[in-house]
Design a protein around this motif. Structure first.
Motif, PDB file in Angstrom:
ATOM      1  N   LEU A 299      10.683  -4.392   1.656  1.00 37.63           N
ATOM      2  CA  LEU A 299      11.222  -3.536   0.608  1.00 37.63           C
ATOM      3  C   LEU A 299      12.707  -3.342   0.867  1.00 37.63           C
ATOM      4  O   LEU A 299      13.112  -2.950   1.964  1.00 37.63           O
ATOM      5  CB  LEU A 299      10.499  -2.189   0.583  1.00 37.63           C
ATOM      6  N   VAL A 300      13.499  -3.634  -0.155  1.00 38.82           N
ATOM      7  CA  VAL A 300      14.949  -3.612  -0.005  1.00 38.82           C
ATOM      8  C   VAL A 300      15.538  -2.620  -1.006  1.00 38.82           C
ATOM      9  O   VAL A 300      15.149  -2.608  -2.179  1.00 38.82           O
ATOM     10  CB  VAL A 300      15.532  -5.023  -0.254  1.00 38.82           C
TER      11      VAL A 300
ATOM     12  N   ILE B 194       0.868  -1.165   0.000  1.00 41.06           N
ATOM     13  CA  ILE B 194       0.000   0.000   0.000  1.00 41.06           C
ATOM     14  C   ILE B 194       0.909   1.221   0.000  1.00 41.06           C
ATOM     15  O   ILE B 194       1.879   1.278   0.764  1.00 41.06           O
ATOM     16  CB  ILE B 194      -0.897   0.012   1.264  1.00 41.06           C
ATOM     17  N   VAL B 195       0.600   2.173  -0.898  1.00 39.46           N
ATOM     18  CA  VAL B 195       1.473   3.359  -0.984  1.00 39.46           C
ATOM     19  C   VAL B 195       0.719   4.618  -0.549  1.00 39.46           C
ATOM     20  O   VAL B 195      -0.509   4.624  -0.445  1.00 39.46           O
ATOM     21  CB  VAL B 195       2.027   3.566  -2.419  1.00 39.46           C
TER      22      VAL B 195
ATOM     23  N   SER C 104      14.150   6.792   3.698  1.00 38.57           N
ATOM     24  CA  SER C 104      12.773   6.669   4.171  1.00 38.57           C
ATOM     25  C   SER C 104      11.815   6.686   2.977  1.00 38.57           C
ATOM     26  O   SER C 104      11.893   7.557   2.114  1.00 38.57           O
ATOM     27  CB  SER C 104      12.454   7.821   5.125  1.00 38.57           C
ATOM     28  N   VAL C 105      10.911   5.707   2.905  1.00 39.56           N
ATOM     29  CA  VAL C 105       9.925   5.667   1.826  1.00 39.56           C
ATOM     30  C   VAL C 105       8.539   5.493   2.421  1.00 39.56           C
ATOM     31  O   VAL C 105       8.359   4.838   3.436  1.00 39.56           O
ATOM     32  CB  VAL C 105      10.191   4.523   0.822  1.00 39.56           C
ATOM     33  N   ASN C 106       7.559   6.086   1.741  1.00 38.19           N
ATOM     34  CA  ASN C 106       6.191   6.046   2.232  1.00 38.19           C
ATOM     35  C   ASN C 106       5.443   4.881   1.598  1.00 38.19           C
ATOM     36  O   ASN C 106       4.659   5.043   0.671  1.00 38.19           O
ATOM     37  CB  ASN C 106       5.501   7.370   1.890  1.00 38.19           C
ATOM     38  N   ILE C 107       5.684   3.685   2.065  1.00 39.22           N
ATOM     39  CA  ILE C 107       5.104   2.484   1.481  1.00 39.22           C
ATOM     40  C   ILE C 107       4.994   1.414   2.560  1.00 39.22           C
ATOM     41  O   ILE C 107       5.865   1.276   3.409  1.00 39.22           O
ATOM     42  CB  ILE C 107       5.980   1.995   0.303  1.00 39.22           C
ATOM     43  N   LYS C 108       3.880   0.664   2.534  1.00 35.30           N
ATOM     44  CA  LYS C 108       3.687  -0.401   3.526  1.00 35.30           C
ATOM     45  C   LYS C 108       3.601  -1.740   2.796  1.00 35.30           C
ATOM     46  O   LYS C 108       2.564  -2.068   2.186  1.00 35.30           O
ATOM     47  CB  LYS C 108       2.392  -0.155   4.292  1.00 35.30           C
TER      48      LYS C 108
END
Lengths: 91, 91, 91, 91, 91, 91, 91
Positions: free
Chosen positions: B13-14, A90-91, B2-6
């Motif tokens: 996530l690598v 989910i983004v 930092s990334v906005n993703i779940k």
């Protein structure tokens, strides 16, 4: 973004994000050269499998694999119906 | 980093470590000859599967198989999204 | 024989025994003709899968199938990382 | 018949019965024409899988499928290491 | 019909019924033209798998699929050793 | 419709319905052109698998997939022996 | 829309929606060019598998994959019999 459909079990109906119709340089891409979108918005969610509630909900922006799901045309629009396990994040 | 993703379920996530762009002797390697990196840093972690909590956490340096995961571009950077079971070890 | 790496789940890091570089008659074998070693020493062990503790421990001499595991270079040395189920026996 | 090896999990080390080197008429069979033996003696037994104790024990004469197990040379003798499920019967 | 052999787990030793050596018109059928028998008599039975006792017993006449089991020669006679699940019915 | 046979586990013995030997126009169909029947009558039923009692019973008219089951000749008549899961519906 | 048939286990009998016989411009489409319908109405439902009650019921309009189910002719009409897991959504 509202559709009258109830996905079964752990299935999710996703409206794919529109693919860019131009390249950065402004050149139109013919239809077959456009890469299938991998982002979309969840528009309907099943009830999950027994003892496995769903994680995504209507309105979530999701990422999914290039070849996930089956295409489905509803009232002239194209959707994808896929299992929740086909959704990567989910983004 | 930092990334906005779940990531969903047991996905991770690598951010792959950059491959060396020169050989030891200083010769540039053309893009297709570079071996895909097998080391990376975890930048986002899912909630795990029911009854299977995650082992890796954000910031872990990990080793993973050459063909693991799906490539994912987020804000111009390339990431890999893979299942935790594709991660071989924490270094 | 000490390495700073933590295999995930039921994985084991094995340092393969060196293959003989000469035949009995003293002839050097070119690199591609050497059969891959099938013996090695365990140098790192994962925490096992839930409810399945590990049997092998660091220092165990083990036998494993010819094509088991993935090759892994750490500080200039070659290791194999494999699942414990790829290990045939402790010798 | 004693070997210093501990098979892992549900594995069994079997010493194959020697194949007949002559035909009934006294003609020597060249090595490649000999059919692989399918009888052998158990020389080492693993601890079994969790909740599945082993049935065969050291000294049992066993029958096994023609292509069962991996060949293993220990101190100049050839053995087969196989899972107990590859053993068809005790004779 | 007595043999000194203990099939392992859910395996069954079956003595195949002899195939007819003549056609109705009295013509001998060469060996390769005879269809493999699909009927036989159970001559030895394993102890079953944990929590799955065996259904067939020694002396039962059984039907089994054409390609079931492995051939096994014991004291000059040919048998088939198969899993109970390969047996279709008791007749 | 009575046969002396006990199918094992979840197997069912079915007597296929005779295929029509004439077309509507009265033309005889040669044997190889007849489509395999997909309807039949259950003539014998196994005891089911542990914790899975059988649903069909002797005398039920059933529909089954075209390539389901193994053919079985008993006293000059052809039957099919199949698993209950191959039966699509009771009619 | 009533049929005298009881699907087994988790099977569902579906009456496919009629495919359009004309294009928008009024041209008849020959039979082989018509795409298989993917919408239908449930006309009979099995009892489900143990501990898995059925979700769809008689009268539900459903969507299903293009190659789902087996074709079945009952009293001159064509139906599809499929597992409930082949049904994508209720519309």
């Amino acid at each position: 973004m509202s559709v009258n459909i109830k996905p079964l079990a752990d299935r999710v109906l996703v409206e794919p994000a529109a693919a860019e119709e131009k390249t950065a340089g402004g050149i139109f891409i013919p239809d077959t050269a456009k890469e299938k979108p991998q982002r979309g918005v969840v528009v309907a969610v099943g009830n999950g499998k027994p003892d496995e509630p769903m994680t995504v909900k209507v309105g979530d922006k999701v990422l999914y694999g290039k070849y996930s799901g089956s295409e489905l045309a509803l009232e002239g629009k194209d959707y994808l119906i896929m299992r929740e396990s086909d959704i990567l994040a989910i983004v």
